[in-house]
Design a protein around this motif. Structure first.
Motif, PDB file in Angstrom:
ATOM      1  N   LEU A  20     -44.117 -46.299  30.202  1.00 16.32           N
ATOM      2  CA  LEU A  20     -45.494 -45.938  30.540  1.00 16.32           C
ATOM      3  C   LEU A  20     -46.315 -47.175  30.884  1.00 16.32           C
ATOM      4  O   LEU A  20     -47.093 -47.170  31.858  1.00 16.32           O
ATOM      5  N   ILE A  21     -46.143 -48.237  30.092  1.00 16.31           N
ATOM      6  CA  ILE A  21     -46.854 -49.485  30.384  1.00 16.31           C
ATOM      7  C   ILE A  21     -46.417 -50.036  31.733  1.00 16.31           C
ATOM      8  O   ILE A  21     -47.234 -50.514  32.533  1.00 16.31           O
ATOM      9  N   GLY A  22     -45.110 -49.975  32.011  1.00 20.92           N
ATOM     10  CA  GLY A  22     -44.600 -50.480  33.279  1.00 20.92           C
ATOM     11  C   GLY A  22     -45.117 -49.716  34.476  1.00 20.92           C
ATOM     12  O   GLY A  22     -45.501 -50.302  35.493  1.00 20.92           O
ATOM     13  N   PHE A  30     -47.372 -51.465  37.415  1.00 20.00           N
ATOM     14  CA  PHE A  30     -46.982 -51.500  38.822  1.00 20.00           C
ATOM     15  C   PHE A  30     -47.934 -50.696  39.714  1.00 20.00           C
ATOM     16  O   PHE A  30     -48.232 -51.102  40.840  1.00 20.00           O
ATOM     17  N   GLY A  31     -48.401 -49.546  39.224  1.00 16.31           N
ATOM     18  CA  GLY A  31     -49.064 -48.609  40.120  1.00 16.31           C
ATOM     19  C   GLY A  31     -50.571 -48.555  40.095  1.00 16.31           C
ATOM     20  O   GLY A  31     -51.169 -47.943  40.981  1.00 16.31           O
ATOM     21  N   LEU A  47     -54.488 -46.758  42.742  1.00 19.98           N
ATOM     22  CA  LEU A  47     -55.555 -45.828  42.360  1.00 19.98           C
ATOM     23  C   LEU A  47     -56.904 -46.514  42.206  1.00 19.98           C
ATOM     24  O   LEU A  47     -57.892 -45.868  41.860  1.00 19.98           O
ATOM     25  N   ALA A  48     -56.958 -47.820  42.467  1.00 14.48           N
ATOM     26  CA  ALA A  48     -58.201 -48.571  42.297  1.00 14.48           C
ATOM     27  C   ALA A  48     -59.101 -48.405  43.523  1.00 14.48           C
ATOM     28  O   ALA A  48     -58.633 -48.117  44.625  1.00 14.48           O
ATOM     29  N   HIS A  63     -52.247 -58.869  40.603  1.00 13.01           N
ATOM     30  CA  HIS A  63     -51.189 -58.666  39.621  1.00 13.01           C
ATOM     31  C   HIS A  63     -50.944 -59.941  38.807  1.00 13.01           C
ATOM     32  O   HIS A  63     -50.403 -59.877  37.716  1.00 13.01           O
ATOM     33  N   ALA A  64     -51.326 -61.094  39.370  1.00  9.15           N
ATOM     34  CA  ALA A  64     -51.134 -62.335  38.630  1.00  9.15           C
ATOM     35  C   ALA A  64     -51.927 -62.312  37.326  1.00  9.15           C
ATOM     36  O   ALA A  64     -51.525 -62.905  36.324  1.00  9.15           O
ATOM     37  N   GLN A  65     -53.070 -61.620  37.329  1.00 10.62           N
ATOM     38  CA  GLN A  65     -53.855 -61.513  36.109  1.00 10.62           C
ATOM     39  C   GLN A  65     -53.241 -60.519  35.132  1.00 10.62           C
ATOM     40  O   GLN A  65     -53.492 -60.582  33.928  1.00 10.62           O
TER      41      GLN A  65
END
Length: 268
Positions: A23-25, A29-30, A34-35, A43-45
């Motif tokens: 679930l965390i993964g 990733f996704g 949805l943002a 993603h670096a953050q």
């Protein structure tokens, strides 16, 4: 009297830990898909937070599996040996055209060790190989997750006790090919959302409809990584079909001696 082995079963606590990791993964990733357009996509953050969540859950899977099945330190030792071998195999292909021989070892190991230990093995192997090759970066925890899923999937394949010989090799080769493409696709999602300078037909547009972005994403995969994924899949299939029988026997013999789910049957 004849000893036999089967993949290490998943106990309830290991299932819970793997479910949390998955679930965390998926969220890691996704979430950019949805943002909205004004969100800070990087993603670096995410990487330090994902890595911090991943490590204790990996340890939790190992502890839960050992506790549920009464396994001893031999199990952890074998995981360490296989992770070291996998990490050493990765630089052999140097990623050239996607040729990474470690993938076939992960398929066969996941088949023998089962999904729980397979997930941990894939993640730890990727972590060790990153340290070995100097590939430490914000992508590393995402690679650990993707490789964990890759190896876990092999442990979930049907017929772990009954299917043997050419049929089993064919199944593992087919899985290796399909999962090699899936691994590349998942890892593309990690980088695609913040790589700029691409044509509008394949670039990520924050805030656009999910359907539209997914179309661009698959166009991006076809344009940038299809050849690499094809090379990875082809090498995995070739190595599985040529070396699979020998390696499966060796892994099963090692797990039997380590008393991994060892079963004793009597034959006339």
């Amino acid at each position: 009297m004849k000893g036999s082995t089967r993949p290490v079963r998943l106990g309830p606590r290991a299932v819970i830990a793997l479910s949390l990791i998955t679930l965390i993964g998926i969220a890691a990733f996704g979430w950019p898909l949805l943002a909205d357009a004004d969100s800070g996509l990087a993603h670096a953050q995410d990487a330090p937070w994902l890595f911090a969540a991943l490590l204790p859950l990996l340890v939790g899977v190992v502890i839960a599996t050992i506790t549920d099945d009464g396994m001893d330190a031999k199990a952890v030792a074998m995981l360490g040996v296989l992770a070291a071998v996998g990490a050493a195999l990765r630089p052999l292909g140097a990623g050239t055209a996607g040729l990474e021989p470690m993938f076939f070892l992960m398929v066969l190991s996941g088949r023998v060790l089962g999904p729980g230990f397979g997930f941990v093995l894939g993640s730890v192997t990727m972590f060790a190989s990153a340290l070995l090759t100097g590939g430490v970066g914000p992508w590393m925890p995402f690679q650990m997750l993707a490789m964990g899923w890759f190896t876990m999937g092999a442990g979930l394949l049907p017929g772990p006790q009954r299917l043997r010989g050419r049929a089993e090799l064919a199944l593992l080769a087919l899985y290796g090919a399909l999962a090699s493409f899936a691994y590349g696709t998942v890892m593309n999602l990690q980088g695609w959302t913040f790589i700029g300078g691409m044509s509008s037909g394949i670039s990520f547009h924050p805030g656009d409809a999910l359907h539209d972005n997914l179309i661009r994403f698959f166009a991006y995969c076809a344009a940038t990584s299809l050849g690499w994924d094809l090379g990875r899949a082809a090498l995995t299939v070739v190595l599985t079909l040529t070396l699979g029988t020998t390696l499966l026997k060796a892994l099963r013999r090692a797990t039997r001696r380590a008393a991994f789910e060892a079963q004793v049957t009597f034959e006339a």
